[in-house]
Design a protein around this motif. Sequence first.
Motif, mmCIF file in Angstrom:
data_model
loop_
_atom_site.group_PDB
_atom_site.id
_atom_site.type_symbol
_atom_site.label_atom_id
_atom_site.label_comp_id
_atom_site.label_asym_id
_atom_site.label_seq_id
_atom_site.Cartn_x
_atom_site.Cartn_y
_atom_site.Cartn_z
ATOM 1 N N LEU A 58 -67.407 32.905 20.373
ATOM 2 C CA LEU A 58 -65.987 33.091 20.655
ATOM 3 C C LEU A 58 -65.791 33.715 22.035
ATOM 4 C CD1 LEU A 58 -65.004 34.626 17.197
ATOM 5 C CD2 LEU A 58 -64.711 32.246 17.927
ATOM 6 N N PRO A 59 -65.037 33.054 22.923
ATOM 7 C CA PRO A 59 -64.770 33.665 24.233
ATOM 8 C C PRO A 59 -63.854 34.874 24.073
ATOM 9 C CG PRO A 59 -63.532 31.622 23.983
ATOM 10 C CD PRO A 59 -64.408 31.741 22.776
ATOM 11 N N VAL A 60 -64.263 35.993 24.636
ATOM 12 C CA VAL A 60 -63.495 37.234 24.533
ATOM 13 C C VAL A 60 -62.710 37.489 25.807
ATOM 14 C CG1 VAL A 60 -63.671 39.734 24.223
ATOM 15 C CG2 VAL A 60 -65.161 38.224 22.920
ATOM 16 N N GLU A 61 -63.353 37.194 26.931
ATOM 17 C CA GLU A 61 -62.713 37.488 28.213
ATOM 18 C C GLU A 61 -63.287 36.574 29.284
ATOM 19 O OE1 GLU A 61 -62.242 41.282 31.322
ATOM 20 O OE2 GLU A 61 -63.312 41.511 29.418
ATOM 21 N N LYS A 62 -62.443 36.159 30.206
ATOM 22 C CA LYS A 62 -62.898 35.375 31.354
ATOM 23 C C LYS A 62 -62.361 36.004 32.619
ATOM 24 C CE LYS A 62 -63.220 30.713 33.281
ATOM 25 N NZ LYS A 62 -62.913 29.269 33.078
ATOM 26 N N THR A 63 -63.294 36.381 33.492
ATOM 27 C CA THR A 63 -62.934 37.014 34.755
ATOM 28 C C THR A 63 -63.669 36.301 35.878
ATOM 29 O OG1 THR A 63 -62.733 39.148 33.636
ATOM 30 C CG2 THR A 63 -62.809 39.174 36.054
ATOM 31 N N GLY A 64 -62.928 35.565 36.683
ATOM 32 C CA GLY A 64 -63.575 34.827 37.759
ATOM 33 C C GLY A 64 -64.566 33.822 37.198
ATOM 34 N N ASP A 65 -65.807 33.936 37.621
ATOM 35 C CA ASP A 65 -66.855 33.030 37.160
ATOM 36 C C ASP A 65 -67.588 33.546 35.923
ATOM 37 O OD1 ASP A 65 -66.393 31.175 39.190
ATOM 38 O OD2 ASP A 65 -67.686 32.265 40.582
ATOM 39 N N SER A 66 -67.156 34.654 35.377
ATOM 40 C CA SER A 66 -67.822 35.265 34.231
ATOM 41 C C SER A 66 -67.028 35.036 32.948
ATOM 42 C CB SER A 66 -68.007 36.770 34.455
ATOM 43 O OG SER A 66 -68.804 37.013 35.594
ATOM 44 N N ILE A 67 -67.746 34.643 31.904
ATOM 45 C CA ILE A 67 -67.130 34.491 30.589
ATOM 46 C C ILE A 67 -67.863 35.403 29.615
ATOM 47 C CG2 ILE A 67 -66.504 32.906 28.738
ATOM 48 C CD1 ILE A 67 -66.809 30.609 30.700
ATOM 49 N N THR A 68 -67.137 36.215 28.872
ATOM 50 C CA THR A 68 -67.708 37.097 27.865
ATOM 51 C C THR A 68 -67.525 36.472 26.487
ATOM 52 O OG1 THR A 68 -67.186 39.046 29.194
ATOM 53 C CG2 THR A 68 -67.652 39.410 26.856
#
Length: 252
Positions: A187-197
């Motif tokens: 499950l994607p939690v956060e996306k910041t720029g080129d980073s996906i958590t």
Amino acid sequence: MIILLTNDDGYQSEGINTLERVLASYGHEIWVCAPSGNRSAQSHAMNIISPVTLTRYKENHFHCSGTPTDCILYSIKGRVFPSLPDVVISGINHGYNCSADILYSGTCGAASEAVLQGLPAIALSCESDDDKSFAFESASHFVAKNLDKLIKLTTADSIVNLNFPTPHSDRVVPSTLGIFKYQDIALPVEKTGDSITFKLSAAADVTKIITNPTADNDFEVSKGGDISLTVIKVLPLIDEEKQREAMELFNG
């Protein structure tokens, strides 16, 4: 008998504390080195770069900042106890360790490290019932009453792995290993720029598919109300057929 307890749920968890209380009531001397907090699914991970801290909270009882494997590795190598224990027992884990869970399990990882350190080891796990209660008390008494038999089954290169349902019979079934497929969802939690958590979906929400639904595999035995027992090699097994094929391919 001197018994060293560890687990992967943390030293304050119900499973390990019930096990300690019951084993002590049978006259055994209990030592503990268990993680400071929950370290589930750590497998055989160990800290070889970052330092590990063992904190004494009472005599011959330590909690460890590292993994379950660290608990065994550092307590034995660091000689924090007055001698070696007679046996290491890892658990009682909150939830089954069957099939592929054995690969991920910090409970089994700690037991495997004990074997590598030359100590007999037993891993214990217990599944809850529909009311989320665990049969830790009855499982602990079963282990205490059958400890000599269980130690007799340990070897210099294997652990004894027990899984208890809630409730459970006192019937032990030597079991094969089930084969699970987990329908995990990242499950994607956060996306910041080129980073996906990402975070994996909660265990309770994951469908567990058994691909070899034989009556004698560990999961089916436990699900049926009996205690499953598997004696598991610590080192991975070689695929002898493919080894022979490799010899033909590279030395033919």
